[in-house]
Write a protein that holds these residues in place. Structure first.
Motif, mmCIF file in Angstrom:
data_model
loop_
_atom_site.group_PDB
_atom_site.id
_atom_site.type_symbol
_atom_site.label_atom_id
_atom_site.label_comp_id
_atom_site.label_asym_id
_atom_site.label_seq_id
_atom_site.Cartn_x
_atom_site.Cartn_y
_atom_site.Cartn_z
ATOM 1 N N ARG A 289 11.185 -0.336 6.302
ATOM 2 C CA ARG A 289 9.993 0.431 6.534
ATOM 3 C C ARG A 289 9.742 1.151 7.591
ATOM 4 O O ARG A 289 9.496 2.072 7.914
ATOM 5 C CB ARG A 289 8.842 -0.383 5.827
ATOM 6 C CG ARG A 289 8.856 -0.534 4.275
ATOM 7 C CD ARG A 289 7.506 -0.925 3.793
ATOM 8 N NE ARG A 289 6.994 -2.020 4.408
ATOM 9 C CZ ARG A 289 7.360 -3.574 3.938
ATOM 10 N NH1 ARG A 289 8.040 -3.522 2.600
ATOM 11 N NH2 ARG A 289 6.830 -4.531 4.343
ATOM 12 N N SER A 290 10.023 0.116 8.620
ATOM 13 C CA SER A 290 9.713 0.472 10.380
ATOM 14 C C SER A 290 10.930 1.731 10.414
ATOM 15 O O SER A 290 10.589 2.596 11.145
ATOM 16 C CB SER A 290 10.115 -0.727 11.216
ATOM 17 O OG SER A 290 8.898 -1.669 10.803
ATOM 18 N N LEU A 291 11.906 1.565 10.045
ATOM 19 C CA LEU A 291 13.185 2.249 10.408
ATOM 20 C C LEU A 291 12.907 3.745 9.717
ATOM 21 O O LEU A 291 13.099 4.801 10.373
ATOM 22 C CB LEU A 291 14.555 1.718 9.852
ATOM 23 C CG LEU A 291 14.999 0.521 10.470
ATOM 24 C CD1 LEU A 291 16.236 -0.057 10.046
ATOM 25 C CD2 LEU A 291 15.680 1.148 12.035
ATOM 26 N N LEU A 292 12.387 3.410 8.463
ATOM 27 C CA LEU A 292 12.219 4.859 7.696
ATOM 28 C C LEU A 292 10.936 5.704 8.061
ATOM 29 O O LEU A 292 10.844 6.797 8.251
ATOM 30 C CB LEU A 292 11.815 4.616 6.222
ATOM 31 C CG LEU A 292 13.330 4.125 5.353
ATOM 32 C CD1 LEU A 292 12.881 3.733 3.914
ATOM 33 C CD2 LEU A 292 14.091 5.260 5.455
ATOM 34 N N GLY A 293 9.862 4.604 8.766
ATOM 35 C CA GLY A 293 8.701 5.428 9.202
ATOM 36 C C GLY A 293 8.847 6.057 10.472
ATOM 37 O O GLY A 293 8.539 7.267 10.673
#
Length: 319
Positions: A227-231
């Motif tokens: 989720r952090s990467l996609l954010g």
């Protein structure tokens, strides 16, 4: 400033980037006329589209390459290196999946592009379709290579990045030329280009394991990390989509409305002029992980570094 964003290291890395960008240029200048003479302007026009497609389908990384560089460099700045293997494996798993999606998309679009969109001569359509199918196989390789290169950039290992980049850049132009004594078909030319990308991918894997030894045994995937990467990556995706459209859509328009030969005549001088971008690109790719790491410890130092970079870019480009 952190060690990863020290001035001497940054200067060295910018020099490596410039060296890596400049070395393939004489090869391109020598080999492009030879290619055009031997395979014809129509085939060369298709080849420039192939080069473009390889670059444009990198958008299927959805910004994860840059997100990976940013987050790994941030962990280095925070001295949380133990978290990087999980971050890297999560990103590479996602990018591998997106690469497979890119493969399926290009396979499904290839016939439509060749028969209906691009104004390819009838005698070249079958050959061009085969090359597009072959090209689709390289999409997962290209996308995961972006992530692996991002890991090396996060650790400011631009020497290693360019020791891979230089042979790839040289053989992108020299490889097709070496095929000419045996064939002027696009099929073996594209096969050579795929082999070059595969060898680079293997080299990036080896170097990543060397720089981050924990990758060999600390294999974890985290949805929280995803989720952090996609954010962060979602914002980079906007640039990944719009940027190549602005740069390459003119070739599609010329290929669709005029001919592949016209694309060849247009693309050659365009590529020469836009090579000035290597100067700013060499600097920006080094500064990005330096900013990411430096902001964790020395905000004022990063501002000073940014102002210095802008000043020198202005001095170089204004004349």
């Amino acid at each position: 400033m952190t060690a990863i964003s020290g001035g001497r290291l940054l200067s060295k890395n910018v020099s490596w980037n410039l060296f890596g960008a400049i070395v393939p240029l004489p090869v391109a200048i020598i080999t492009i006329p030879i290619l055009i003479e031997n395979i014809g302007t129509a085939r060369f026009g298709v080849l420039t589209i192939i080069w473009m497609v390889v670059g444009y389908f990198s958008l299927f990384d959805l910004g994860l390459g840059r997100a990976l560089t940013k987050l790994v460099a941030s962990n280095i700045g925070k001295e949380k290196n133990r978290e990087n293997p999980k971050l890297i494996w999560t990103a590479m798993s996602m990018m591998g999946g997106f690469g497979l999606v890119g493969f399926m998309v290009l396979v499904s679009l290839s016939n439509w592009l060749v028969t209906d969109i691009l104004n390819i001569p009838e005698g070249l359509k079958s050959e061009s379709l085969t090359t597009f199918y072959l090209l689709s196989v390289s999409i997962p390789i290209v996308i995961t290579s972006i992530g692996l290169r991002g890991v090396l950039e996060a650790y400011q290992c631009f020497k290693f990045v360019n020791l891979v980049r230089i042979p790839v850049g040289v053989f992108t132009f020299l490889g097709p030329t070496l095929v000419l004594p045996f064939s002027n078909s696009l099929v073996p030319i594209v096969i050579v280009l795929i082999i070059v990308r595969l060898m680079a991918w293997i080299a990036y894997i080896y170097l990543s394991f060397r720089i981050v030894p924990a990758l060999k045994y600390d294999i974890k995937i985290s949805w929280k990390v995803a989720r952090s990467l996609l954010g962060f990556g979602s914002w980079m995706t906007v640039t990944n989509i719009v940027g190549p459209l602005m740069v390459y859509m003119d070739r599609f328009i010329i290929g669709a409305t005029l001919s592949m030969a016209a694309v060849a005549f247009y693309a050659t001088p365009y590529e020469v002029v836009t090579k000035l971008w290597v100067i700013s690109g060499a600097l920006m790719s080094v500064l990005f992980p330096a900013f990411s790491a430096g902001l964790e410890q020395d905000h004022k130092g990063v501002i000073q570094l940014f102002n210095t970079a802008i000043k020198y870019l202005f001095i170089v480009f204004f004349p």
